[in-house]
Design a protein around this motif. Sequence first.
Motif, PDB file in Angstrom:
ATOM      1  N   SER A  84       0.844  -1.186   0.000  1.00  0.00           N
ATOM      2  CA  SER A  84       0.000   0.000   0.000  1.00  0.00           C
ATOM      3  C   SER A  84       0.887   1.247   0.000  1.00  0.00           C
ATOM      4  CB  SER A  84      -0.899  -0.009   1.236  1.00  0.00           C
ATOM      5  OG  SER A  84      -1.690   1.142   1.280  1.00  0.00           O
ATOM      6  N   VAL A  85       0.572   2.181  -0.877  1.00  0.00           N
ATOM      7  CA  VAL A  85       1.401   3.375  -1.041  1.00  0.00           C
ATOM      8  C   VAL A  85       0.906   4.468  -0.096  1.00  0.00           C
ATOM      9  CG1 VAL A  85       2.197   5.160  -2.626  1.00  0.00           C
ATOM     10  CG2 VAL A  85       1.901   2.800  -3.430  1.00  0.00           C
ATOM     11  N   PHE A  86       1.657   4.683   0.948  1.00  0.00           N
ATOM     12  CA  PHE A  86       1.431   5.841   1.805  1.00  0.00           C
ATOM     13  C   PHE A  86       2.801   6.313   2.281  1.00  0.00           C
ATOM     14  CE2 PHE A  86       2.128   3.450   5.675  1.00  0.00           C
ATOM     15  CZ  PHE A  86       1.709   2.171   5.329  1.00  0.00           C
ATOM     16  N   PHE A  87       2.887   7.616   2.539  1.00  0.00           N
ATOM     17  CA  PHE A  87       4.205   8.211   2.760  1.00  0.00           C
ATOM     18  C   PHE A  87       4.079   9.372   3.723  1.00  0.00           C
ATOM     19  CE2 PHE A  87       7.533  11.285   1.559  1.00  0.00           C
ATOM     20  CZ  PHE A  87       8.657  10.482   1.676  1.00  0.00           C
ATOM     21  N   ARG A  88       5.030   9.403   4.656  1.00  0.00           N
ATOM     22  CA  ARG A  88       5.112  10.546   5.558  1.00  0.00           C
ATOM     23  C   ARG A  88       6.577  10.926   5.703  1.00  0.00           C
ATOM     24  NH1 ARG A  88       3.021   9.537  11.390  1.00  0.00           N
ATOM     25  NH2 ARG A  88       4.986   8.396  11.593  1.00  0.00           N
ATOM     26  N   ALA A  89       6.843  12.207   5.532  1.00  0.00           N
ATOM     27  CA  ALA A  89       8.203  12.727   5.683  1.00  0.00           C
ATOM     28  C   ALA A  89       8.189  13.809   6.740  1.00  0.00           C
ATOM     29  CB  ALA A  89       8.720  13.278   4.369  1.00  0.00           C
ATOM     30  N   THR A  90       9.149  13.762   7.631  1.00  0.00           N
ATOM     31  CA  THR A  90       9.228  14.729   8.720  1.00  0.00           C
ATOM     32  C   THR A  90      10.621  15.343   8.735  1.00  0.00           C
ATOM     33  OG1 THR A  90       7.716  13.356  10.002  1.00  0.00           O
ATOM     34  CG2 THR A  90       8.884  15.094  11.179  1.00  0.00           C
ATOM     35  N   LEU A  91      10.652  16.682   8.764  1.00  0.00           N
ATOM     36  CA  LEU A  91      11.918  17.416   8.826  1.00  0.00           C
ATOM     37  C   LEU A  91      12.311  17.639  10.276  1.00  0.00           C
ATOM     38  CD1 LEU A  91      11.325  20.098   6.079  1.00  0.00           C
ATOM     39  CD2 LEU A  91      13.020  18.278   6.007  1.00  0.00           C
ATOM     40  N   TYR A  92      13.553  17.316  10.606  1.00  0.00           N
ATOM     41  CA  TYR A  92      14.059  17.513  11.955  1.00  0.00           C
ATOM     42  C   TYR A  92      15.398  18.240  11.894  1.00  0.00           C
ATOM     43  CZ  TYR A  92      10.854  13.825  13.605  1.00  0.00           C
ATOM     44  OH  TYR A  92       9.758  13.066  13.910  1.00  0.00           O
ATOM     45  N   ASP A  93      15.646  19.063  12.942  1.00  0.00           N
ATOM     46  CA  ASP A  93      17.036  19.434  13.178  1.00  0.00           C
ATOM     47  C   ASP A  93      17.644  18.323  14.029  1.00  0.00           C
ATOM     48  OD1 ASP A  93      16.103  19.795  15.707  1.00  0.00           O
ATOM     49  OD2 ASP A  93      16.414  21.961  15.771  1.00  0.00           O
ATOM     50  N   GLN A  94      18.949  18.381  14.226  1.00  0.00           N
ATOM     51  CA  GLN A  94      19.629  17.264  14.876  1.00  0.00           C
ATOM     52  C   GLN A  94      19.129  17.038  16.304  1.00  0.00           C
ATOM     53  OE1 GLN A  94      21.962  15.271  13.287  1.00  0.00           O
ATOM     54  NE2 GLN A  94      21.645  13.975  15.093  1.00  0.00           N
ATOM     55  N   LYS A  95      18.908  18.094  17.056  1.00  0.00           N
ATOM     56  CA  LYS A  95      18.493  17.967  18.441  1.00  0.00           C
ATOM     57  C   LYS A  95      17.084  17.391  18.542  1.00  0.00           C
ATOM     58  CE  LYS A  95      17.651  20.643  22.621  1.00  0.00           C
ATOM     59  NZ  LYS A  95      17.618  22.002  23.249  1.00  0.00           N
ATOM     60  N   THR A  96      16.181  17.964  17.727  1.00  0.00           N
ATOM     61  CA  THR A  96      14.798  17.493  17.776  1.00  0.00           C
ATOM     62  C   THR A  96      14.702  16.037  17.338  1.00  0.00           C
ATOM     63  OG1 THR A  96      14.086  19.735  17.246  1.00  0.00           O
ATOM     64  CG2 THR A  96      12.444  17.991  17.032  1.00  0.00           C
ATOM     65  N   PHE A  97      15.503  15.671  16.323  1.00  0.00           N
ATOM     66  CA  PHE A  97      15.492  14.284  15.846  1.00  0.00           C
ATOM     67  C   PHE A  97      15.948  13.324  16.945  1.00  0.00           C
ATOM     68  CE2 PHE A  97      17.888  10.710  14.056  1.00  0.00           C
ATOM     69  CZ  PHE A  97      16.869  10.065  13.385  1.00  0.00           C
ATOM     70  N   SER A  98      17.002  13.707  17.649  1.00  0.00           N
ATOM     71  CA  SER A  98      17.512  12.842  18.726  1.00  0.00           C
ATOM     72  C   SER A  98      16.466  12.650  19.820  1.00  0.00           C
ATOM     73  CB  SER A  98      18.789  13.447  19.319  1.00  0.00           C
ATOM     74  OG  SER A  98      19.809  13.506  18.349  1.00  0.00           O
ATOM     75  N   GLU A  99      15.810  13.756  20.185  1.00  0.00           N
ATOM     76  CA  GLU A  99      14.790  13.656  21.222  1.00  0.00           C
ATOM     77  C   GLU A  99      13.631  12.766  20.782  1.00  0.00           C
ATOM     78  OE1 GLU A  99      13.746  17.671  21.902  1.00  0.00           O
ATOM     79  OE2 GLU A  99      15.512  18.117  23.158  1.00  0.00           O
ATOM     80  N   ALA A 100      13.137  13.009  19.557  1.00  0.00           N
ATOM     81  CA  ALA A 100      12.015  12.209  19.054  1.00  0.00           C
ATOM     82  C   ALA A 100      12.406  10.745  18.894  1.00  0.00           C
ATOM     83  CB  ALA A 100      11.516  12.776  17.736  1.00  0.00           C
ATOM     84  N   SER A 101      13.631  10.495  18.381  1.00  0.00           N
ATOM     85  CA  SER A 101      14.091   9.120  18.153  1.00  0.00           C
ATOM     86  C   SER A 101      14.265   8.374  19.468  1.00  0.00           C
ATOM     87  CB  SER A 101      15.404   9.142  17.373  1.00  0.00           C
ATOM     88  OG  SER A 101      15.856   7.826  17.133  1.00  0.00           O
ATOM     89  N   ASN A 102      14.823   9.049  20.463  1.00  0.00           N
ATOM     90  CA  ASN A 102      15.010   8.406  21.764  1.00  0.00           C
ATOM     91  C   ASN A 102      13.664   8.075  22.406  1.00  0.00           C
ATOM     92  OD1 ASN A 102      17.781   8.565  21.524  1.00  0.00           O
ATOM     93  ND2 ASN A 102      17.929  10.509  22.653  1.00  0.00           N
ATOM     94  N   PHE A 103      12.722   9.021  22.309  1.00  0.00           N
ATOM     95  CA  PHE A 103      11.404   8.779  22.887  1.00  0.00           C
ATOM     96  C   PHE A 103      10.721   7.587  22.221  1.00  0.00           C
ATOM     97  CE2 PHE A 103       6.793   9.565  22.817  1.00  0.00           C
ATOM     98  CZ  PHE A 103       6.540   9.539  24.182  1.00  0.00           C
ATOM     99  N   LEU A 104      10.774   7.559  20.877  1.00  0.00           N
ATOM    100  CA  LEU A 104      10.145   6.458  20.142  1.00  0.00           C
ATOM    101  C   LEU A 104      10.841   5.130  20.438  1.00  0.00           C
ATOM    102  CD1 LEU A 104       8.049   5.523  18.081  1.00  0.00           C
ATOM    103  CD2 LEU A 104       9.683   6.073  16.263  1.00  0.00           C
ATOM    104  N   SER A 105      12.165   5.162  20.527  1.00  0.00           N
ATOM    105  CA  SER A 105      12.910   3.928  20.822  1.00  0.00           C
ATOM    106  C   SER A 105      12.536   3.384  22.199  1.00  0.00           C
ATOM    107  CB  SER A 105      14.420   4.191  20.758  1.00  0.00           C
ATOM    108  OG  SER A 105      14.808   4.563  19.450  1.00  0.00           O
ATOM    109  N   GLY A 106      12.317   4.288  23.159  1.00  0.00           N
ATOM    110  CA  GLY A 106      11.904   3.845  24.487  1.00  0.00           C
ATOM    111  C   GLY A 106      10.548   3.166  24.467  1.00  0.00           C
ATOM    112  N   LEU A 107       9.598   3.789  23.744  1.00  0.00           N
ATOM    113  CA  LEU A 107       8.269   3.185  23.647  1.00  0.00           C
ATOM    114  C   LEU A 107       8.327   1.824  22.961  1.00  0.00           C
ATOM    115  CD1 LEU A 107       6.038   6.255  22.689  1.00  0.00           C
ATOM    116  CD2 LEU A 107       6.296   5.171  24.927  1.00  0.00           C
TER     117      LEU A 107
END
Length: 657
Positions: free
Chosen positions: A147-170
């Motif tokens: 199924s073709v669906f797509f989401r792209a999110t722009l991050y700066d380095q700090k915001t990406f790290s915070e979001a990635s760490n939070f998601l990895s924890g969950l």
Amino acid sequence: MTAQAAALQIGQDTGKLALQSRFEVFEDKSGKLELSDLLQPAIKQQFTPLAGNLSAEYSPSAYWLKLELQRENSTAQKDWLVEMTPVMLDDIRMFQLHANGEVEVHKAGDHLPFSQLEIQHHYPLFQIHIDDTAIHTLYFRIQSTSSVFFRATLYDQKTFSEASNFLSGLIGIFYGIMLAMIIYNSLLMVSYRDISMFHYLMLSISTLIASMSVNGHIGLYFAPDWPWLVDILPNVMPRLIVLSSSMFMCSFLKLKTTFSLANKVFRFVQLNIVLFLVLTLAGHQPELARVGQYLGLVQICLFFPVSLVVALRGYTPGYIVLLASTAWISGTVLIPLRNLGFIESSWLSDFGFQIGAAIEVILLALAQAYKISLIRSENVRVQKQLLKVSQQAEYELEAKVRLRTNELNEVVQRLKKTDKEKNDFLSIAAHDLKSPLTSIIGMTELLLQMYHRIPKEQQQNYLSRINASGKRMMHIVTNLLDVNAMESGDLHLQKTELDLGKLLNDIALQYEEMLKAKDLTAIIHVEELVIVSADINAMTRIMDNLISNAIKFSPVGRFIWLTVSQHEGMGRFEVRDQGPGLSVKDQQSLFTKFSKLSAVPTAGEHSSGLGLSIVKKLIEAQNGVVNCVSEVGEGASFSIDLPLDMHARQQPIAVAA
């Protein structure tokens, strides 16, 4: 482009990042256009604005997304990260056009090994550099058999790290829950060997692998150089989840007995899923994708009503399955709805499956524990019942043993009694036969030695005495043989029409000498013609014993009455004497073998104690009855009653004396 629901969103929350952006989309139905083709004015005019989400359902087309970025000022950040989801898209390419005409190309997608990605991340991740405040254009090319669906999110380095760490924890928490449930259920399955636990284990493992595949961790950690595995797992694992969950529902809820119709529906779905799995592995995923999603959606929607019906029918674990199904369905149903384009892609549709799955496996583990509790309770009940049955069986066995022991004791006593009777039998036989034999031997020797000197009258007397002794021996032997025949079951009687009066007259003639010897008078009284159904030999033995007993116990000069008559529809023969009579104690053992009576023969005659027992057995063998009426000092009266012969004509006759 056809915008459908069930797709991942395109995130553009860049206000905090001091970056302006705008998305436009173009559908390449041929799937063959290159970037140079899209830069042509005719194609550029066909791009249309995209407000948020790209969701194209199952489509063979290639989709081009145009993103224009511009820094707000010269102090804004220059380096950005573009994170894209999901990982099951076959081919993802990003083209960055620079002001000098140079084109920078970035590649991702599950057809590309994870080891060859420019940034090692579980989701496709590209880095872009914007060094001025001019407008920079990015082109994304997306194509997939999924199924073709797509989401792209722009991050700066700090915001990406915070979001990635939070998601990895969950995600780590989710994986931990799933692993704990898998280990827990594995131990339960080994302990209880229940098929539903095996299905639950397969469901948990399939859910974990599917989540790791969707989250990109299979390719990142386990198969970085196996793109074929990363590509096929997102198509195979959902079907395995539906299959194992369906089989779990059938076995755990015992649908075969609790809800047979639902069991048949689930079995039909299972067969189709197995077929789809085989065809998917054979390379027919694009043709089957839509039907497979609908089939899975239908079965998922059946879980709630089926578990509710089973619970209402009295199977208590169904309520826990109902709650688990509700949680799982709430999250899982978002995936096929998103893939089929019914809902928009969102964070909830992306992770609702994992949240629902975590809640489901916990609740199902509780359901398994509750079922085990029921099993244990049932086992305790069964054990108590078995103990009760065992105790009852033990009691019954003991009773049977006691009964058998008593029976054996009775048999032993009978054997002892039989052995004693045998010894008595032999002793009596030896004693009874010794006297007449001694008499016969003595008189024959006397005759042989003094034959010529003994007068003829004396010789006749000796011969008469020898004859009497022989008859006495014959009587003893006959009695012994009769007893032996009756005890061994070899007594065979043949009933015929028998005239009791005639038989009495014939037998009475044989006792004339004995009557004369004791000066006894026998009075025979036959009231009428009495025809009975009896064995002539047995009746001869009966009359012979009764008459000889009357003679034996009658004092000298007395009377003996012998009577034949009909009495209450029976033929009767009665013997009455004027002997010493019988006491009450004597009458109690009168008809037993070897009975010793207080009364004794009046002339010293010998009595073996067998005659009356023979009479009783022979009479009863012919359906007759024997009775005795006596008082001490008043003589005794013995009577036998036999059935009349219904075919014979009974007539009165003259009285004979």
